[in-house]
Write a protein that holds these residues in place. Sequence first.
Motif, PDB file in Angstrom:
ATOM      1  N   PRO A  63       4.371  -7.523  -1.216  1.00 30.14           N
ATOM      2  CA  PRO A  63       5.063  -6.347  -0.985  1.00 30.14           C
ATOM      3  C   PRO A  63       5.947  -6.311  -2.178  1.00 30.14           C
ATOM      4  CG  PRO A  63       5.707  -8.036   0.537  1.00 30.14           C
ATOM      5  CD  PRO A  63       4.539  -8.657  -0.221  1.00 30.14           C
ATOM      6  N   THR A  64       6.020  -4.893  -2.859  1.00 31.04           N
ATOM      7  CA  THR A  64       7.026  -4.920  -3.645  1.00 31.04           C
ATOM      8  C   THR A  64       8.494  -4.744  -3.081  1.00 31.04           C
ATOM      9  OG1 THR A  64       6.912  -2.364  -3.394  1.00 31.04           O
ATOM     10  CG2 THR A  64       5.336  -3.305  -5.109  1.00 31.04           C
ATOM     11  N   GLU A  65       9.415  -4.681  -4.123  1.00 30.15           N
ATOM     12  CA  GLU A  65      10.792  -4.767  -3.200  1.00 30.15           C
ATOM     13  C   GLU A  65      10.953  -3.432  -2.697  1.00 30.15           C
ATOM     14  OE1 GLU A  65      14.551  -5.989  -2.428  1.00 30.15           O
ATOM     15  OE2 GLU A  65      12.933  -7.092  -3.418  1.00 30.15           O
ATOM     16  N   ASP A  66      10.439  -2.255  -3.116  1.00 30.73           N
ATOM     17  CA  ASP A  66      10.533  -0.781  -2.574  1.00 30.73           C
ATOM     18  C   ASP A  66      10.152  -1.259  -1.148  1.00 30.73           C
ATOM     19  OD1 ASP A  66      11.958   0.212  -4.531  1.00 30.73           O
ATOM     20  OD2 ASP A  66      10.085   1.319  -5.374  1.00 30.73           O
ATOM     21  N   MET A  67       9.050  -1.585  -0.950  1.00 27.93           N
ATOM     22  CA  MET A  67       8.156  -1.781   0.405  1.00 27.93           C
ATOM     23  C   MET A  67       8.988  -2.697   1.380  1.00 27.93           C
ATOM     24  SD  MET A  67       4.152  -2.451  -0.818  1.00 27.93           S
ATOM     25  CE  MET A  67       3.455  -2.562   0.743  1.00 27.93           C
ATOM     26  N   GLY A  71      10.951  -1.441   4.765  1.00 23.68           N
ATOM     27  CA  GLY A  71      10.474  -1.993   6.221  1.00 23.68           C
ATOM     28  C   GLY A  71      11.532  -2.665   6.872  1.00 23.68           C
ATOM     29  N   TYR A  72      12.724  -2.947   6.011  1.00 23.03           N
ATOM     30  CA  TYR A  72      13.712  -3.703   6.711  1.00 23.03           C
ATOM     31  C   TYR A  72      15.034  -2.766   7.457  1.00 23.03           C
ATOM     32  CZ  TYR A  72      17.264  -7.358   7.562  1.00 23.03           C
ATOM     33  OH  TYR A  72      18.195  -8.253   8.095  1.00 23.03           O
ATOM     34  N   TRP A  88       6.180  -1.205   9.529  1.00 19.83           N
ATOM     35  CA  TRP A  88       4.981  -1.160   8.493  1.00 19.83           C
ATOM     36  C   TRP A  88       4.513   0.078   8.118  1.00 19.83           C
ATOM     37  CZ3 TRP A  88       2.126  -4.644   6.223  1.00 19.83           C
ATOM     38  CH2 TRP A  88       0.793  -3.933   5.882  1.00 19.83           C
ATOM     39  N   ALA A  89       4.745   1.236   8.884  1.00 16.89           N
ATOM     40  CA  ALA A  89       4.638   2.652   8.427  1.00 16.89           C
ATOM     41  C   ALA A  89       5.662   3.109   7.074  1.00 16.89           C
ATOM     42  CB  ALA A  89       4.592   3.499   9.465  1.00 16.89           C
ATOM     43  N   ASP A  90       6.785   2.424   7.274  1.00 17.75           N
ATOM     44  CA  ASP A  90       7.493   2.815   6.105  1.00 17.75           C
ATOM     45  C   ASP A  90       7.201   1.904   4.766  1.00 17.75           C
ATOM     46  OD1 ASP A  90       8.966   4.416   7.947  1.00 17.75           O
ATOM     47  OD2 ASP A  90      10.608   2.888   8.340  1.00 17.75           O
ATOM     48  N   MET A  91       6.741   0.594   5.042  1.00 16.97           N
ATOM     49  CA  MET A  91       6.399  -0.158   3.959  1.00 16.97           C
ATOM     50  C   MET A  91       5.473   0.595   3.468  1.00 16.97           C
ATOM     51  SD  MET A  91       6.958  -3.977   5.478  1.00 16.97           S
ATOM     52  CE  MET A  91       6.502  -4.650   3.875  1.00 16.97           C
ATOM     53  N   LEU A  92       4.111   0.939   4.143  1.00 16.30           N
ATOM     54  CA  LEU A  92       3.022   1.582   3.495  1.00 16.30           C
ATOM     55  C   LEU A  92       3.283   3.151   2.749  1.00 16.30           C
ATOM     56  CD1 LEU A  92       0.238   1.217   6.252  1.00 16.30           C
ATOM     57  CD2 LEU A  92       0.497  -0.253   4.019  1.00 16.30           C
ATOM     58  N   ALA A  93       4.320   3.644   3.291  1.00 16.41           N
ATOM     59  CA  ALA A  93       4.441   4.730   2.615  1.00 16.41           C
ATOM     60  C   ALA A  93       5.319   4.647   1.404  1.00 16.41           C
ATOM     61  CB  ALA A  93       5.612   5.691   3.641  1.00 16.41           C
ATOM     62  N   ALA A  94       5.950   3.437   1.170  1.00 12.15           N
ATOM     63  CA  ALA A  94       6.605   2.929  -0.183  1.00 12.15           C
ATOM     64  C   ALA A  94       5.916   2.315  -1.071  1.00 12.15           C
ATOM     65  CB  ALA A  94       7.820   2.168   0.350  1.00 12.15           C
ATOM     66  N   ARG A  95       4.344   1.920  -0.667  1.00 14.17           N
ATOM     67  CA  ARG A  95       3.602   1.203  -1.659  1.00 14.17           C
ATOM     68  C   ARG A  95       3.397   2.149  -2.878  1.00 14.17           C
ATOM     69  NH1 ARG A  95       0.284   4.116   1.526  1.00 14.17           N
ATOM     70  NH2 ARG A  95      -1.704   5.340   0.499  1.00 14.17           N
ATOM     71  N   PRO A  96       3.213   1.285  -3.972  1.00 17.05           N
ATOM     72  CA  PRO A  96       3.037   2.105  -5.249  1.00 17.05           C
ATOM     73  C   PRO A  96       1.509   2.535  -5.400  1.00 17.05           C
ATOM     74  CG  PRO A  96       2.896  -0.375  -5.359  1.00 17.05           C
ATOM     75  CD  PRO A  96       3.405  -0.243  -4.205  1.00 17.05           C
ATOM     76  N   GLU A  97       1.221   3.602  -6.272  1.00 19.87           N
ATOM     77  CA  GLU A  97      -0.017   4.022  -6.323  1.00 19.87           C
ATOM     78  C   GLU A  97      -0.969   2.935  -7.044  1.00 19.87           C
ATOM     79  OE1 GLU A  97      -1.454   6.953  -5.410  1.00 19.87           O
ATOM     80  OE2 GLU A  97       0.362   7.164  -4.147  1.00 19.87           O
ATOM     81  N   VAL A  98      -2.147   3.050  -6.733  1.00 20.94           N
ATOM     82  CA  VAL A  98      -3.222   2.108  -7.322  1.00 20.94           C
ATOM     83  C   VAL A  98      -3.153   2.453  -8.858  1.00 20.94           C
ATOM     84  CG1 VAL A  98      -5.545   1.580  -7.468  1.00 20.94           C
ATOM     85  CG2 VAL A  98      -4.435   1.807  -5.290  1.00 20.94           C
ATOM     86  N   PRO A  99      -3.134   1.512  -9.720  1.00 21.97           N
ATOM     87  CA  PRO A  99      -3.148   1.898 -11.315  1.00 21.97           C
ATOM     88  C   PRO A  99      -4.570   2.366 -11.508  1.00 21.97           C
ATOM     89  CG  PRO A  99      -2.766  -0.519 -10.703  1.00 21.97           C
ATOM     90  CD  PRO A  99      -2.807   0.175  -9.525  1.00 21.97           C
TER      91      PRO A  99
END
Length: 99
Positions: A63-67, A71-72, A88-99
């Motif tokens: 997980p990235t720092e943003d994720m 989630g915390y 978990w939903a918050d973490m998924l929403a913060a995921r980076p876009e696929v390069p």
Amino acid sequence: MDAIEKRARELLATAYEADGMGGRAVVIRNPNQYMEKPDRRALGCIIAALTPPEGYVLVPVEPTEDMLQAGYPRNERIDDTFDRLGAWADMLAARPEVP
């Protein structure tokens, strides 16, 4: 053109270039050019292979720092009342876009 189609086009074009077929690679990279049926079929197969199944998304292995931050819970203790699914939903929403 979405990121998956862009990646699929690049993979197919790179494969053509490796086989000495640079002209076809140019056509594959240009979405406005007419592609022959085998090329369209190959591109469709690559897009299908790269597209996650319904209900799934791509996430990084770590997980990235943003994720992690998303989630915390701020100012909350992690105990029985902690909303794990919400985190978990918050973490998924913060995921980076696929390069």
